[in-house]
Scaffold this motif. Structure first.
Motif, PDB file in Angstrom:
ATOM      1  N   GLU A 165       0.833  -1.206   0.000  1.00 39.51           N
ATOM      2  CA  GLU A 165       0.000   0.000   0.000  1.00 39.51           C
ATOM      3  C   GLU A 165       0.864   1.253   0.000  1.00 39.51           C
ATOM      4  OE1 GLU A 165      -3.289   2.339   2.714  1.00 39.51           O
ATOM      5  OE2 GLU A 165      -3.129   0.159   2.948  1.00 39.51           O
ATOM      6  N   ASP A 168       1.699   2.086  -3.495  1.00 35.95           N
ATOM      7  CA  ASP A 168       0.580   2.714  -4.203  1.00 35.95           C
ATOM      8  C   ASP A 168       0.540   4.214  -3.939  1.00 35.95           C
ATOM      9  OD1 ASP A 168      -0.195   0.322  -5.281  1.00 35.95           O
ATOM     10  OD2 ASP A 168      -2.154   0.246  -4.305  1.00 35.95           O
ATOM     11  N   LYS A 172       1.250   7.263  -6.670  1.00 34.40           N
ATOM     12  CA  LYS A 172       0.275   8.322  -6.902  1.00 34.40           C
ATOM     13  C   LYS A 172       0.936   9.693  -6.817  1.00 34.40           C
ATOM     14  CE  LYS A 172      -3.666   5.668  -5.108  1.00 34.40           C
ATOM     15  NZ  LYS A 172      -4.681   5.560  -4.030  1.00 34.40           N
ATOM     16  N   HIS A 203      -6.139   9.522  -0.628  1.00 34.15           N
ATOM     17  CA  HIS A 203      -5.963   8.081  -0.414  1.00 34.15           C
ATOM     18  C   HIS A 203      -6.444   7.721   0.984  1.00 34.15           C
ATOM     19  CE1 HIS A 203      -3.991   4.095  -0.756  1.00 34.15           C
ATOM     20  NE2 HIS A 203      -3.829   4.242   0.553  1.00 34.15           N
ATOM     21  N   PHE A 459      -0.292   4.234 -12.765  1.00 34.38           N
ATOM     22  CA  PHE A 459      -0.707   5.434 -12.052  1.00 34.38           C
ATOM     23  C   PHE A 459      -0.379   6.717 -12.812  1.00 34.38           C
ATOM     24  CE2 PHE A 459      -0.248   2.180  -8.814  1.00 34.38           C
ATOM     25  CZ  PHE A 459      -1.337   2.386  -7.995  1.00 34.38           C
ATOM     26  N   ASN A 475      -6.042   2.521 -11.951  1.00 37.35           N
ATOM     27  CA  ASN A 475      -5.665   1.206 -11.457  1.00 37.35           C
ATOM     28  C   ASN A 475      -6.830   0.547 -10.705  1.00 37.35           C
ATOM     29  OD1 ASN A 475      -3.636  -0.819 -11.250  1.00 37.35           O
ATOM     30  ND2 ASN A 475      -3.436  -0.315  -9.079  1.00 37.35           N
TER      31      ASN A 475
END
Length: 484
Positions: A165, A168, A172, A203, A459, A475
């Motif tokens: 995570e 991710d 971003k 997020h 992304f 995504n």
């Protein structure tokens, strides 16, 4: 067919004293006790640039190993892997005295915050002209967890869920927040940045929450080159998804070959070009102009090696306190929860030394750890060491080597002055950087930004898939009003 060209990097730790080879700092010709001064790192960077070395790879971790004897006293007394500074703060100065060498820095997803880390690496990528990489680790020691304010370390597999995570969120910030054409800096019109093309990242995940734009405009590589070293099931899955470079801690060629094959297959299963993963086993050669000179250098290293420091290092890696075991009695780990895994390591070490009869005593293990540890340590002329490199390339399909030093700067000077010319004559190494003055990714992979088949590329700004009115998905994740 032309030989496969490899890339070389130097493996370093920003600590005052021993790192890969315990006890060598005591030698009069060793400069490891000056690693708390900038000159050491500037000299190292210049040497790497002269030798056409791809990168200097900085290992790093928090706290220290408190397993051997239940404390850090043994390694503190012996000056091994302690007095340990933050390598991130050294890179700008090292980059300023070089034009081509890249710098890979270890940072932990367990203890960092994605927003702060993304800003750090964007900054580093800017000021190095794109010559930076992030070695992604999840950390593992209880001492580091407690030093960072945790009651205990997060379980192994969950650390990789956190790391996934974390990536991710970082992607971003690096890839999605600023459009490629958001930067103008037009002195005539006074138009600097297009706010309509710089969006806030929203997020909300299991482990991280974030609401904010990337604080830094896109850097030359946007996302730094990504390294990873995990070879557990969770680690391999993480690497197959995220890594571009893999740092291998493999004892021998056959072990490396299996790891490389398995991880390339996992990358292919993720839709990636398996050759886009570049593998770098650690190796610690002792090189002489003659075999006799190489053996003499090896003997000096043996004479200065600190066995107890080596054992304390092994204890830190495995979590088993070896202090109670008599130095010269066969090592009996019966009853230890990790005994099976340790025996497998000892078996691999035995095979690499071609000594199948001698028992493993703590003294023998400590000596092995003091001179290369879990990595090969070939001793010979530059031609003989080049043969070893060639074997690993041919049999394990590796792409280069992360070279640890026995003594500083002598070991790396021998690589630059003795080994590199042999590799160049054989066509195994470039005569000059593929892209002089280029980014790390250009010189490693042939392109500046993430490959289109890399997970992080999903992304990128402009890859959004329309969803509901006013919403898009990146995504597979819903974005509201152009944010995600």
């Amino acid at each position: 067919m032309a030989p496969k060209q490899i890339r070389l990097s130097f493996l370093e730790l920003a600590n005052t004293g021993g790192y890969m080879a315990s006890g060598q700092w005591k030698r009069p010709d060793d400069t490891s006790t000056t690693k708390d001064r900038l000159k050491y790192y500037l000299d190292l960077a210049r040497l790497a640039d002269r030798g056409k070395i791809s990168a200097i790879f900085f290992a790093d971790w928090f706290a220290g190993f408190e397993v051997y004897g239940g404390s850090m006293n043994a390694i503190l007394r012996r000056g091994h892997q302690v007095a340990h500074m933050d390598p991130l703060l050294l890179i700008s100065a090292m980059a300023a005295v070089t034009e081509n060498v890249a710098f890979a820095v270890t940072q932990s997803t367990t203890f960092s915050k994605p927003y702060a880390l993304a800003r750090q690496f964007s900054t580093l990528d800017h000021i190095t002209d794109g010559r930076c990489a992030w070695n992604v680790v999840t950390s593992h020691t209880e001492s580091s967890a407690k030093a960072m304010g945790m009651d205990s370390m997060t379980p192994h597999d969950e650390r990789y869920l956190v790391a996934d995570e974390f990536m991710d969120v970082a992607y971003k910030l690096w890839e999605s927040s600023w459009a490629p054409d958001s930067i103008h800096l037009d002195k005539t019109t006074g138009f600097a940045f297009d706010g309509d093309k710089i969006r806030k990242i929203e997020h909300k995940g299991r482990y991280f929450q974030l609401s904010g734009r990337s604080q830094v405009h896109p850097s030359p590589q946007r996302t730094p080159v990504l390294f990873q070293a995990g070879t557990s099931k969770a680690g391999m899955a993480f690497a197959a998804k995220h890594a571009e470079g893999i740092f291998l801690n493999t004892v021998n060629v056959s072990q490396a070959a299996k790891t490389v094959s398995d991880m390339r297959a996992a990358a292919a299963a993720n839709g990636r070009d398996p050759q886009s993963l570049k593998f770098f086993p650690c190796i610690m050669p002792i090189i002489g102009r003659t075999q006799e000179e190489a053996q003499a250098k090896y003997q000096v290293a043996v004479d200065n090696a600190d066995v107890v420091a080596g054992l304390a290092q092994f204890s830190g890696y495995t979590g088993i306190d070896l202090e109670p075991y008599p130095l010269d009695e066969p090592l009996d780990l019966t009853g230890q929860s990790t005994a099976h895994a340790i025996q497998a390591v000892l078996k691999a070490l035995t095979a690499s030394e071609q000594e199948n009869d001698a028992p493993w005593t703590p003294r023998r293990l400590g000596m092995r750890m003091a001179l290369g540890g879990l990595h090969p340590c070939p001793v010979g002329t530059a031609e003989e060491v080049a043969d070893v490199f060639q074997q690993w390339v041919d049999e394990a399909d590796v792409d280069g080597f992360n070279i640890g030093s026995v003594t500083n700067p002598g070991s790396w000077e021998d690589v630059v002055d003795l080994l590199v010319p042999v590799l160049q004559r054989r066509g195994m190494m470039w005569l000059d950087y593929a892209v002089p003055g280029g980014t790390f990714r250009e010189n490693l992979l042939g392109h500046k930004e993430l490959s289109p088949d890399h997970y992080g590329s999903s992304f990128k700004w402009g890859r959004e898939v329309p969803c509901l009115a006013g919403d898009v998905k990146v995504n597979g994740e819903k974005m509201v009003n152009g944010t995600h």
